[in-house]
Design a protein around this motif. Structure first.
Motif, PDB file in Angstrom:
ATOM      1  N   HIS A 120       0.591  -1.228  -0.409  1.00 20.96           N
ATOM      2  CA  HIS A 120       0.152   0.019   0.443  1.00 20.96           C
ATOM      3  C   HIS A 120       0.690   1.363   0.416  1.00 20.96           C
ATOM      4  CE1 HIS A 120      -3.821  -1.909   0.279  1.00 20.96           C
ATOM      5  NE2 HIS A 120      -3.405  -2.650   1.476  1.00 20.96           N
ATOM      6  N   PHE A 121       1.810   1.292   0.521  1.00 20.53           N
ATOM      7  CA  PHE A 121       3.332   2.126   1.132  1.00 20.53           C
ATOM      8  C   PHE A 121       3.874   2.366  -0.185  1.00 20.53           C
ATOM      9  CE2 PHE A 121       7.256   4.582   2.443  1.00 20.53           C
ATOM     10  CZ  PHE A 121       5.979   5.927   2.448  1.00 20.53           C
ATOM     11  N   ARG A 122       3.697   1.541  -0.891  1.00 24.30           N
ATOM     12  CA  ARG A 122       4.299   2.084  -2.336  1.00 24.30           C
ATOM     13  C   ARG A 122       2.942   2.328  -3.017  1.00 24.30           C
ATOM     14  NH1 ARG A 122       7.812  -2.659  -5.601  1.00 24.30           N
ATOM     15  NH2 ARG A 122       9.079  -3.627  -3.327  1.00 24.30           N
ATOM     16  N   GLU A 123       2.456   1.863  -3.121  1.00 27.68           N
ATOM     17  CA  GLU A 123       0.664   2.808  -4.201  1.00 27.68           C
ATOM     18  C   GLU A 123       1.418   4.026  -4.126  1.00 27.68           C
ATOM     19  OE1 GLU A 123      -2.274   0.476  -3.471  1.00 27.68           O
ATOM     20  OE2 GLU A 123      -1.672  -1.084  -4.231  1.00 27.68           O
ATOM     21  N   LEU A 124       1.188   4.471  -2.368  1.00 26.35           N
ATOM     22  CA  LEU A 124       1.309   5.821  -1.980  1.00 26.35           C
ATOM     23  C   LEU A 124       2.436   6.693  -3.079  1.00 26.35           C
ATOM     24  CD1 LEU A 124      -0.078   8.013  -0.058  1.00 26.35           C
ATOM     25  CD2 LEU A 124       1.590   7.006   1.734  1.00 26.35           C
ATOM     26  N   LEU A 125       3.609   5.964  -3.021  1.00 22.48           N
ATOM     27  CA  LEU A 125       4.176   6.736  -3.093  1.00 22.48           C
ATOM     28  C   LEU A 125       4.849   6.629  -4.819  1.00 22.48           C
ATOM     29  CD1 LEU A 125       7.841   5.338  -1.346  1.00 22.48           C
ATOM     30  CD2 LEU A 125       6.533   6.971  -0.828  1.00 22.48           C
ATOM     31  N   ALA A 126       3.866   5.803  -5.604  1.00 19.21           N
ATOM     32  CA  ALA A 126       4.044   6.442  -6.432  1.00 19.21           C
ATOM     33  C   ALA A 126       2.593   6.953  -7.546  1.00 19.21           C
ATOM     34  CB  ALA A 126       3.090   5.034  -7.494  1.00 19.21           C
ATOM     35  N   SER A 127       2.335   8.225  -6.156  1.00 16.23           N
ATOM     36  CA  SER A 127       1.138   9.099  -6.749  1.00 16.23           C
ATOM     37  C   SER A 127       1.928  10.968  -6.825  1.00 16.23           C
ATOM     38  CB  SER A 127      -0.443   8.436  -5.583  1.00 16.23           C
ATOM     39  OG  SER A 127       0.015   9.390  -4.064  1.00 16.23           O
ATOM     40  N   ALA A 128       2.746  10.262  -6.245  1.00 18.26           N
ATOM     41  CA  ALA A 128       3.435  11.989  -6.175  1.00 18.26           C
ATOM     42  C   ALA A 128       5.533  11.538  -6.033  1.00 18.26           C
ATOM     43  CB  ALA A 128       3.669  12.480  -5.372  1.00 18.26           C
ATOM     44  N   LYS A 129       5.340  12.800  -6.819  1.00 19.13           N
ATOM     45  CA  LYS A 129       7.452  13.366  -7.374  1.00 19.13           C
ATOM     46  C   LYS A 129       7.864  12.765  -6.027  1.00 19.13           C
ATOM     47  CE  LYS A 129      10.569  15.644  -9.650  1.00 19.13           C
ATOM     48  NZ  LYS A 129      10.468  14.463  -9.773  1.00 19.13           N
ATOM     49  N   LEU A 130       8.950  11.865  -5.993  1.00 17.41           N
ATOM     50  CA  LEU A 130       9.735  12.248  -4.675  1.00 17.41           C
ATOM     51  C   LEU A 130      10.994  12.045  -4.916  1.00 17.41           C
ATOM     52  CD1 LEU A 130       8.739   8.114  -4.622  1.00 17.41           C
ATOM     53  CD2 LEU A 130       8.250   9.962  -3.315  1.00 17.41           C
ATOM     54  N   SER A 131      11.801  12.778  -4.031  1.00 15.39           N
ATOM     55  CA  SER A 131      12.851  13.172  -4.458  1.00 15.39           C
ATOM     56  C   SER A 131      14.219  12.339  -3.711  1.00 15.39           C
ATOM     57  CB  SER A 131      13.492  14.932  -3.279  1.00 15.39           C
ATOM     58  OG  SER A 131      13.148  14.648  -2.098  1.00 15.39           O
ATOM     59  N   LEU A 132      14.069  11.918  -2.544  1.00 17.00           N
ATOM     60  CA  LEU A 132      15.232  11.033  -2.180  1.00 17.00           C
ATOM     61  C   LEU A 132      14.757  10.228  -1.544  1.00 17.00           C
ATOM     62  CD1 LEU A 132      18.006  10.956  -1.167  1.00 17.00           C
ATOM     63  CD2 LEU A 132      17.799  13.099   0.447  1.00 17.00           C
ATOM     64  N   PHE A 133      15.484   8.887  -1.104  1.00 16.55           N
ATOM     65  CA  PHE A 133      15.133   8.073  -0.032  1.00 16.55           C
ATOM     66  C   PHE A 133      15.986   8.492   0.874  1.00 16.55           C
ATOM     67  CE2 PHE A 133      12.801   5.738  -3.418  1.00 16.55           C
ATOM     68  CZ  PHE A 133      11.524   5.097  -2.456  1.00 16.55           C
ATOM     69  N   ALA A 134      15.668   8.531   2.325  1.00 14.48           N
ATOM     70  CA  ALA A 134      17.205   8.579   3.082  1.00 14.48           C
ATOM     71  C   ALA A 134      16.338   7.708   4.704  1.00 14.48           C
ATOM     72  CB  ALA A 134      16.743   9.619   4.377  1.00 14.48           C
ATOM     73  N   ILE A 135      18.050   6.141   4.479  1.00 11.61           N
ATOM     74  CA  ILE A 135      17.390   5.892   5.588  1.00 11.61           C
ATOM     75  C   ILE A 135      18.551   6.004   6.634  1.00 11.61           C
ATOM     76  CG2 ILE A 135      18.168   2.741   5.085  1.00 11.61           C
ATOM     77  CD1 ILE A 135      16.191   3.779   3.235  1.00 11.61           C
ATOM     78  N   ASP A 136      16.842   6.250   7.733  1.00 17.05           N
ATOM     79  CA  ASP A 136      18.567   6.354   8.687  1.00 17.05           C
ATOM     80  C   ASP A 136      18.644   5.090   9.636  1.00 17.05           C
ATOM     81  OD1 ASP A 136      19.320   8.070  10.763  1.00 17.05           O
ATOM     82  OD2 ASP A 136      17.404   8.964  11.635  1.00 17.05           O
ATOM     83  N   GLU A 137      19.922   5.628  10.464  1.00 19.03           N
ATOM     84  CA  GLU A 137      19.651   4.258  11.795  1.00 19.03           C
ATOM     85  C   GLU A 137      19.670   2.792  10.244  1.00 19.03           C
ATOM     86  OE1 GLU A 137      20.690   4.656  14.524  1.00 19.03           O
ATOM     87  OE2 GLU A 137      19.753   6.502  14.526  1.00 19.03           O
TER      88      GLU A 137
END
Length: 589
Positions: A120-137
């Motif tokens: 479901h979250f992947r579908e949400l991400l596909a609905s808008a423009k992404l600038s960056l994935f930041a993986i903390d810790e």
């Protein structure tokens, strides 16, 4: 062409320049390159994705392991004017947040790895423009790391679904083996790793054998103003410590996973907002805390690894001010740690033994503690640090090999079934019903230790357990470990650290960061900060760090333009709080 980040660095965050490797990391991110950044706690990792998130088109998705950490980061981001939100199970505005994301109204979106890996979250991400994935810790992605989280392993497929979006992994705690594994698991090439120095020079490292731990920690609290964390190994120990330390007069709370959720949340919130509270906690506490003004971290027992020790002590002094990390250890801690190693998967035991040996070397050394700690992460100091107990106290080492051989002989001749206290009584000739009944008073080891050598017995017993020359059986008795034979045959020496006499110790009191000049204006500024923080419902440090208030007290700016020249005051905070602090400065003129 990569845009110049410095104007926004000054406008949004109030900093005239980058620190350490921040510039290199930000440049790679803005150029769209995949990056693993290993930076010590307090080095400004979050800025490495927050600044690009403001500069780049679209929303930066930040994967973070704990809800408390996300909410803490959210407060800080919103305070400087960044459009940010969290999407967690406890947020009641999830629908609003998803709408803001789809409409392009967010610069940052914080999520947990469990949510990030869902369809479901992947579908949400596909609905808008992404600038960056930041993986903390990011060390949580590696089985070699000390906080492995399986859901982190599902992040690479998520990011691969958006191949044009750059990715940035961040951690403060990873040796070379773990770094390589992180990069592999997150699809980052080997040449994409940037390693800053691991040193935290503002932290004073001290290590002491346990001798009435409650009193030792109470003395540390009395000598160290400001908030502090005390790590204990069990839930019951945190509560007993909190009760005992409350007698020092400092506000004290306990924190562990067994507390009712609302109590645990309140204790954490009280600590985050406090300027002098001590919280006694299990290691469940800390990763979710981005509190910069923690003045000391104490361990009332051995951490589970040298990486865990580095990360847990790193929660002190994130604001760069002087802070203290003090470890209190006992030989029984090492005995329990070795028992735990025997319970893990066989293929992991060698690595766990190596980590424990690194801790033993850190505890045992008479030299610079920081050198031992940093060497574990592949970093060598050119000279001693001058800011650990050994550098400041100049301890001596004595050869206790003969005493150690006597101790081992007594363990062997009494059948490898008695505890350290009884072995000491045999060696010093303390007659008892048990020694008479067992016939131990006729042994060759009976009463062979006297005079000044008696004082060596307890530290020798600790040293033998630490070196794995002795182990404890399930009934508490001592038995030989693999290192005993070499000591008995004279093939290995046993040296002990003897603390320097009190008159030889230099600068032994805990460093104090707060108001060294006793400036009344600084205290007035802090009082105004408390009021503003309470009104805004945020911790005081979110308004300004102590270092900013010290700058105000020293420079006494008379206008907004002069106030804006101080490091750490961006445009949003200048507008929100500038006049309030200028009024305090004018009233003190």
């Amino acid at each position: 062409m990569v845009p110049d980040p410095l104007p926004l660095l000054a406008k949004v965050f109030g900093y005239p320049a980058f620190r350490g490797v921040q510039a290199e990391v930000v440049e790679r991110v803005l150029a769209g390159r995949r990056t693993l950044a290993v930076m010590p706690t307090g080095a400004g990792k979050s800025l490495c994705y927050q600044l690009p998130a403001v500069m780049m088109e679209g929303c930066c998705v930040v994967v973070s392991p704990l809800i408390a950490l996300m909410h803490d980061q959210l407060r800080g981001a919103e305070a400087v004017g960044i459009r940010a939100a969290t999407l967690t199970s406890v947020d009641e505005n999830r629908g609003e947040t998803m709408a803001r994301f789809r409409n392009g109204d967010l610069d940052l979106l914080y999520v947990a790895p469990e949510r990030a890996s869902s369809g479901h979250f992947r579908e949400l991400l596909a609905s808008a423009k992404l600038s960056l994935f930041a993986i903390d810790e990011a060390h949580c992605v590696s089985e070699w790391g000390h906080d492995f989280r399986p859901d982190y392993r599902l992040l690479e497929p998520l990011m691969d679904a958006f191949p044009d979006v750059p990715r940035l992994a961040l951690t403060a705690t990873a040796d070379a083996h773990t770094r390589a594994d992180i990069a592999k698991q997150l699809g980052i090439s080997a040449d994409g790793t940037i390693v800053s120095g691991f040193d935290r020079p503002n932290i004073r490292y001290s290590i002491s054998p346990k001798a009435n731990t409650n009193r030792q920690i109470a003395d540390l609290i009395a000598a160290t103003p400001g908030p502090g964390i005390v790590y204990a190994q069990t839930r019951a120990a945190t509560e007993k410590l909190a009760e005992a330390l409350a007698r020092t007069g400092r506000p004290t709370r306990a924190y562990h996973a067994g507390l009712e959720p609302h109590i645990r949340a309140k204790n954490q919130a009280d600590f985050v907002a406090s300027e002098d509270m001590v919280i006694c906690a299990t290691v469940a506490f800390g990763m979710g805390i981005d509190k910069p003004d923690v003045r000391f971290v104490a361990h009332a027992g051995l951490p589970k690894s040298i990486e865990a020790y580095y990360q847990e002590t790193g929660r002190a002094g994130r604001d760069g001010d002087p802070s203290v990390a003090h470890l209190f250890w006992g030989a029984e801690d090492f005995a329990r740690a070795r028992q735990r190693i025997g319970e893990v998967e066989p293929e992991r035991q060698a690595g766990e033994r190596a980590r424990l040996q690194s801790l033993a070397a850190l505890v045992e050394t008479a030299g610079c503690r920081r050198r031992i700690l940093l060497r574990h992460f592949g970093e060598d100091l050119a000279e001693d640090c001058g800011n650990c107990d050994n550098c400041l106290g100049s301890p001596d080492a004595v050869d206790a090999t003969e005493t150690a051989r006597k101790f081992l002989s007594a363990v062997f001749r009494t059948g490898q079934m008695f505890g350290a206290g009884y072995i000491e009584s045999v060696l010093t000739g303390q007659s008892s019903e048990r020694s008479l009944m067992n016939g131990h008073e006729a042994l060759s080891v009976w009463n062979i230790v006297s005079g000044e050598e008696v004082a060596l017995l307890k530290p020798v017993g600790r040293a033998l357990l630490l070196r794995d020359a002795l182990r404890t059986n399930p009934h508490g008795g001592l038995e030989f470990g693999p290192a005993a034979r070499a000591i008995l045959k004279g093939e290995a020496r046993v040296s002990l650290i003897v603390p320097a006499p009190r008159e030889k110790r230099r600068r032994r009191s805990a460093p104090v960061a707060g108001n060294p000049a006793d400036n009344p204006l600084f205290e007035a500024l802090r009082e105004r900060r408390r009021t503003l923080a309470k009104d805004a419902g945020v911790p005081p440090y979110v308004i300004f760090h102590d270092s900013v208030l010290r700058d105000m007290a020293a420079r006494r700016p008379g206008s907004r333009a002069e106030l804006a020249l101080l490091s750490g005051i961006g445009a949003r905070k200048l507008d929100a709080y500038g006049d309030a602090f200028l009024n305090v400065i004018r009233a003190a003129a």
